[in-house]
Design an enzyme around this catalytic site. Sequence first.
Site, mmCIF file in Angstrom:
data_model
loop_
_atom_site.group_PDB
_atom_site.id
_atom_site.type_symbol
_atom_site.label_atom_id
_atom_site.label_comp_id
_atom_site.label_asym_id
_atom_site.label_seq_id
_atom_site.Cartn_x
_atom_site.Cartn_y
_atom_site.Cartn_z
ATOM 1 N N ASP A 17 2.161 -5.106 -5.254
ATOM 2 C CA ASP A 17 2.655 -5.905 -3.882
ATOM 3 C C ASP A 17 3.415 -4.769 -3.062
ATOM 4 O O ASP A 17 2.576 -3.644 -2.869
ATOM 5 C CB ASP A 17 3.624 -6.674 -4.512
ATOM 6 C CG ASP A 17 3.675 -7.827 -3.389
ATOM 7 O OD1 ASP A 17 3.729 -7.626 -2.107
ATOM 8 O OD2 ASP A 17 3.850 -9.126 -3.640
ATOM 9 N N ASN A 66 -1.281 -5.746 1.352
ATOM 10 C CA ASN A 66 0.139 -5.584 1.228
ATOM 11 C C ASN A 66 0.696 -4.152 1.114
ATOM 12 O O ASN A 66 0.709 -3.838 2.316
ATOM 13 C CB ASN A 66 0.278 -6.072 -0.330
ATOM 14 C CG ASN A 66 1.121 -7.457 -0.702
ATOM 15 O OD1 ASN A 66 1.988 -7.814 0.053
ATOM 16 N ND2 ASN A 66 0.401 -8.124 -1.622
ATOM 17 N N GLU A 69 10.241 -10.999 1.502
ATOM 18 C CA GLU A 69 9.430 -9.907 1.382
ATOM 19 C C GLU A 69 9.906 -8.873 2.398
ATOM 20 O O GLU A 69 10.911 -9.146 3.082
ATOM 21 C CB GLU A 69 8.083 -10.477 2.000
ATOM 22 C CG GLU A 69 6.984 -10.544 0.789
ATOM 23 C CD GLU A 69 6.449 -9.076 0.759
ATOM 24 O OE1 GLU A 69 6.970 -8.153 0.925
ATOM 25 O OE2 GLU A 69 5.150 -9.048 -0.131
#
Length: 280
Positions: free
Chosen positions: A191, A143, A15
């Site tokens: 996301d 997110n 991420e």
Amino acid sequence: MRPELAVRAEAELGEGPTWDPAAQRLIWVDILGSRVHTYDPATGRRTVLATEQHVGAAKPRRGGGLVLNLRDGIGAYDPDGTFSWLHRDPVPGRRGNDAAVAPDGALWAGTMRYDETPGGGSLTRIAPDGTATVLLDDVTVSNGTGWSPDGTLTYYVDSPTRRIDVLRADGQHVLERRELTTVEPGAGFPDGLTVDAEGCVWVALWDGAQIRRYTPDGRLDRTVPLPVARPTACAFGGSGLRDLYVTTARVGLDRPHPLAGSVLVLPDAGQGMESPAFAG
């Protein structure tokens, strides 16, 4: 536009790619692996920092070091490796998720419940002195967060809503929230995101195997298929900020693609903007 392999890895939940202009390197995290990674595309040099907790995001600090969105709050590493808490707020069953640095140098940090309980997360502004102000308190999976080129608009994703929203905030309150666009069912969940120099929003679609680019008026402008099912976030970096780096995940997949968990890159995808460093 075809994706290429930048960093081969098997991150459980890769991420938060962030280009560090001072060090000319990419910073990214493996949330569930409790690791902060760096990658220098010019030399191929990589580093790994193990953290004591799950780490949702890591961003460069103006004076050097890193600021981290951890399970129990916001922590900071000095350039010499010394760790300290800026804002500690442990909640059982909750962890830090994506985060971004605003144009004024504050950190906007999201949280979520491990079980993704609706409304169990938040979006909080962390001032350089560590003062925390909750901006949104009814979030499920906080997110992607990014800003328009002039800094007046904030783009924001709460993934289960399938929306990319536009916020107007004064640093203490969200004054307006409206929908920019909604991702249709079957195309994945929005996301992590980044905003390019033209004001367009690039977003990774979890379970959608693609990156999309939306114009400032919410029109779908471009779709880039990816070989992995779960891209998580994207950020411009490299020479001239023209390469789009994409983090990916393998968590929850019975038969993940061989590149799942790696960092991909879309060379010369567009013109990015330099991300500010955390001012604290």
